[in-house]
Design an enzyme around this catalytic site. Structure first.
Site, PDB file in Angstrom:
ATOM      1  N   GLU A 251       0.825  -1.208   0.000  1.00  0.00           N
ATOM      2  CA  GLU A 251       0.000   0.000   0.000  1.00  0.00           C
ATOM      3  C   GLU A 251       0.858   1.256   0.000  1.00  0.00           C
ATOM      4  OE1 GLU A 251      -2.567   2.025  -0.880  1.00  0.00           O
ATOM      5  OE2 GLU A 251      -3.608   0.246  -0.148  1.00  0.00           O
ATOM      6  N   ASP A 255       0.973   3.902  -3.236  1.00  0.00           N
ATOM      7  CA  ASP A 255       0.537   5.291  -3.068  1.00  0.00           C
ATOM      8  C   ASP A 255       1.631   6.273  -3.477  1.00  0.00           C
ATOM      9  OD1 ASP A 255      -1.869   4.384  -2.091  1.00  0.00           O
ATOM     10  OD2 ASP A 255      -1.372   4.694   0.007  1.00  0.00           O
ATOM     11  N   SER A 452      -7.094   1.383  -4.225  1.00  0.00           N
ATOM     12  CA  SER A 452      -5.946   2.048  -3.606  1.00  0.00           C
ATOM     13  C   SER A 452      -5.135   2.835  -4.616  1.00  0.00           C
ATOM     14  CB  SER A 452      -5.022   1.022  -2.944  1.00  0.00           C
ATOM     15  OG  SER A 452      -5.496   0.662  -1.684  1.00  0.00           O
ATOM     16  N   ASP A 489     -17.777   8.593 -18.878  1.00  0.00           N
ATOM     17  CA  ASP A 489     -18.868   7.805 -18.329  1.00  0.00           C
ATOM     18  C   ASP A 489     -18.646   6.316 -18.591  1.00  0.00           C
ATOM     19  OD1 ASP A 489     -21.247   7.253 -17.103  1.00  0.00           O
ATOM     20  OD2 ASP A 489     -22.521   7.945 -18.743  1.00  0.00           O
ATOM     21  N   ILE A 490     -18.801   5.499 -17.544  1.00  0.00           N
ATOM     22  CA  ILE A 490     -18.660   4.048 -17.656  1.00  0.00           C
ATOM     23  C   ILE A 490     -20.065   3.454 -17.577  1.00  0.00           C
ATOM     24  CG2 ILE A 490     -17.508   1.991 -16.760  1.00  0.00           C
ATOM     25  CD1 ILE A 490     -15.615   4.312 -17.561  1.00  0.00           C
ATOM     26  N   GLY A 503     -24.591   8.138 -16.968  1.00  0.00           N
ATOM     27  CA  GLY A 503     -24.570   9.094 -15.869  1.00  0.00           C
ATOM     28  C   GLY A 503     -23.991   8.476 -14.613  1.00  0.00           C
ATOM     29  N   ASP A 505     -23.396   6.341 -11.344  1.00  0.00           N
ATOM     30  CA  ASP A 505     -23.871   5.053 -10.841  1.00  0.00           C
ATOM     31  C   ASP A 505     -23.045   4.667  -9.626  1.00  0.00           C
ATOM     32  OD1 ASP A 505     -21.496   3.427 -11.805  1.00  0.00           O
ATOM     33  OD2 ASP A 505     -22.282   4.060 -13.748  1.00  0.00           O
TER      34      ASP A 505
END
Length: 530
Positions: A251, A255, A452, A489-490, A503, A505
């Site tokens: 992690e 990052d 992450s 948009d997915i 839109g 979700d």
């Protein structure tokens, strides 16, 4: 219980599911806890928050002005110090801007002071010091103390990354479809050659560490400048690499490497804290009120289901994020890697702290690439191969924010239900380990995915926008919802309970970033002082 005792609302705790109390906690053991005090001028503070978040660019305060107006009341601090002394406790630290006081003492002293019984609990993940029921304070402090965190030291959060499983436990960079962060930034159209000079990105870490040699090797291999990385110790935690690729080091390095590779020129301040509710909060408030590093963006890649938190903790975190908004600090937070159930048995469980309305919740996608071009993108959901799925859903804790009014969450059965509470995520980005990020951890080249990676990716993009504007973007949720065209948009895929639709979700929010458009929109920021 003495009649002069007051139970702190929302402080009730239950054991971790399956945990059993095996013995009373050692009464002579030394422990620490964080006492959260009320703010001065709460009504005025609420007005400042509204002015900072309801429109963009919002007005904001300097850190000095915030401390002068909204730190803890000196009389309240004095009352807590006197209470601690009378009960055999010591003041280990005090941050009036964050309105917290850190106390230390023995288990016996804390138990008597706060009216709790502390036991050692064993569960499938190990053991922890825990309590059941409420935390109590004298009636004289009932209007002063709003939370006491850390008496229970169970691990509060998990890192939201996943290791690609192809070709074994970890996958070398040279094999399979993976991308370094610079390539991901290009796919998303981040401005070519943009720098984040003068910016500081804070990353919150609840374990693990980094090695300078790995950072030197990684960034040199990418051909980008090695960023200035500083470790900030919170509650005695340190930069402490474990040497395990699939542990918390993964992690930390993910990052740093994502943020540092994309936001070149930015300083990366890594706030290390214990993995407890107290440590987590203290790391966040340390970053918010840091007058040395002065981060403009905070990236959080740790979290857990809302149902695993006490109400006093979620309220304290939410108040901290409100403070960040008034200071012009953007908070990005991962939405989780276990689909809509967020690691619980089933159903809709939003992840916290991303479900705070004052955080930019970051969900996950799977990208398809043709040559050097993004050719398609779907919801990240690889639960069939046990590689996870993007978190997302509807909060059970936080009210519906103004910028989400009129939106609906669509279930996988096709039923669209108007949001009655905060919906997550807000935005998304590449998170599938199969199209993951090539990183270096403890000397090993590895491919990671998970939400992450999305929180520092968006944090880096915001840092680029801040540098371009010459001022902080601050709280950007309202701006993004008002100008959703800056996101891709997915519309395909699901995360378990929820389906992607045109839109917003509850899988990928508004979508993944159109980098140049986001920077262009945020670079118009001309904020004013509150």
């Amino acid at each position: 219980m003495n009649l002069d005792r007051h139970a702190i609302p929302g402080s009730e705790r239950e054991p971790v599911p399956g945990a059993k109390a095996v013995a009373p906690a050692d009464p002579n053991a030394s422990i620490e806890a964080t006492v959260v005090l009320k703010r001065r001028s709460p009504d005025e503070f609420g007005a400042c928050v509204r002015r900072a978040v309801d429109a963009w660019p919002g007005a904001r305060l300097s850190r000095d002005e915030f401390a002068n107006r909204f730190s803890a009341d000196p009389a309240d601090c004095s009352a807590v110090r006197a209470f601690a002394k009378a009960n055999g406790l010591q003041v280990a630290g005090e941050d009036t801007a964050a309105h917290t006081i850190r106390l230390s003492g023995t288990v016996a002293a804390f138990s008597a002071a706060f009216g709790v019984e502390l036991h050692t609990y064993d569960y499938h993940g190990g053991s922890y010091r825990g309590r059941v029921g409420s935390v109590h304070v004298p009636e004289s402090l009932a209007s002063v103390v709003v939370a006491v965190l850390g008496l229970d030291d169970r691990p509060q959060a998990s890192p939201h990354f996943r290791i690609r499983k192809a070709l074994g436990k970890v996958a070398p960079r040279a094999q399979g479809a993976s991308f370094d962060p610079v390539q991901i930034a290009k796919l998303y159209g981040f401005p070519a050659g943009a720098k984040a000079t003068g910016q500081c990105i804070a990353v919150i870490e609840l374990g693990g560490g980094y090695k300078d040699a790995d950072l030197q090797a990684y960034f040199s291999g990418l051909g980008v400048p090695v960023p200035e990385v500083v470790a900030v110790s919170v509650d005695s935690a340190q930069n402490a690499p474990t040497g395990s690729v699939d542990g918390p080091d993964g992690e930390v390095m993910l990052d740093i490497e994502v943020a540092g590779a994309v936001a070149t020129g930015a300083k990366i301040a890594v706030y290390f804290a214990p993995n407890t509710d107290a440590g987590f909060l203290d790391a966040i408030t340390a970053a918010i009120h840091d007058t040395t590093n002065k981060p403009s963006v905070i990236s959080i890649s740790w979290g857990s289901a809302e149902s695993t938190w006490t109400k006093q903790a979620t309220a304290a975190f939410d108040a901290a994020f409100q403070a960040a908004a008034t200071l012009g600090i953007t908070v990005t937070a991962a939405s989780g890697d276990s689909g809509s159930s967020d690691g619980q048995n089933s159903g809709n469980h939003a992840d916290f702290p991303c479900s705070s309305s004052y955080a930019l919740a970051c969900g996950g996608t799977k990208v398809a690439v043709s040559g050097q071009t993004l050719s398609g993108e779907t919801v990240w959901n690889e639960t069939a191969s046990d590689e996870g799925a993007t978190g997302g859903g509807v909060s059970a804790v936080f009210a519906l924010p103004a910028w989400q009014k009129g939106l609906s969450a669509t279930s996988t059965s096709g039923v669209a239900t108007p949001l009655a509470h905060r919906g997550v995520p807000d935005v998304a980005g590449n998170a599938d380990p199969e199209t993951g990020y090539a990183v270096r951890i403890d000397g090993t080249d590895t491919v990671l995915g998970g939400t992450s990676a999305v929180a520092p990716l968006w944090a880096a993009l915001i840092a680029l926008a801040n540098a371009a504007a010459g001022t902080n973007a601050g709280f950007i949720n309202a701006k993004l919802y008002a100008d959703a065209s800056v996101c891709r948009d997915i519309t395909q895929g699901n995360n378990g309970a929820f389906e992607a639709v045109k839109g917003w979700d509850a899988c990928t929010g508004l979508g993944s970033p159109n980098g140049a458009a986001v920077v262009g929109a945020l670079a118009t920021n001309k904020s004013t002082v509150l």
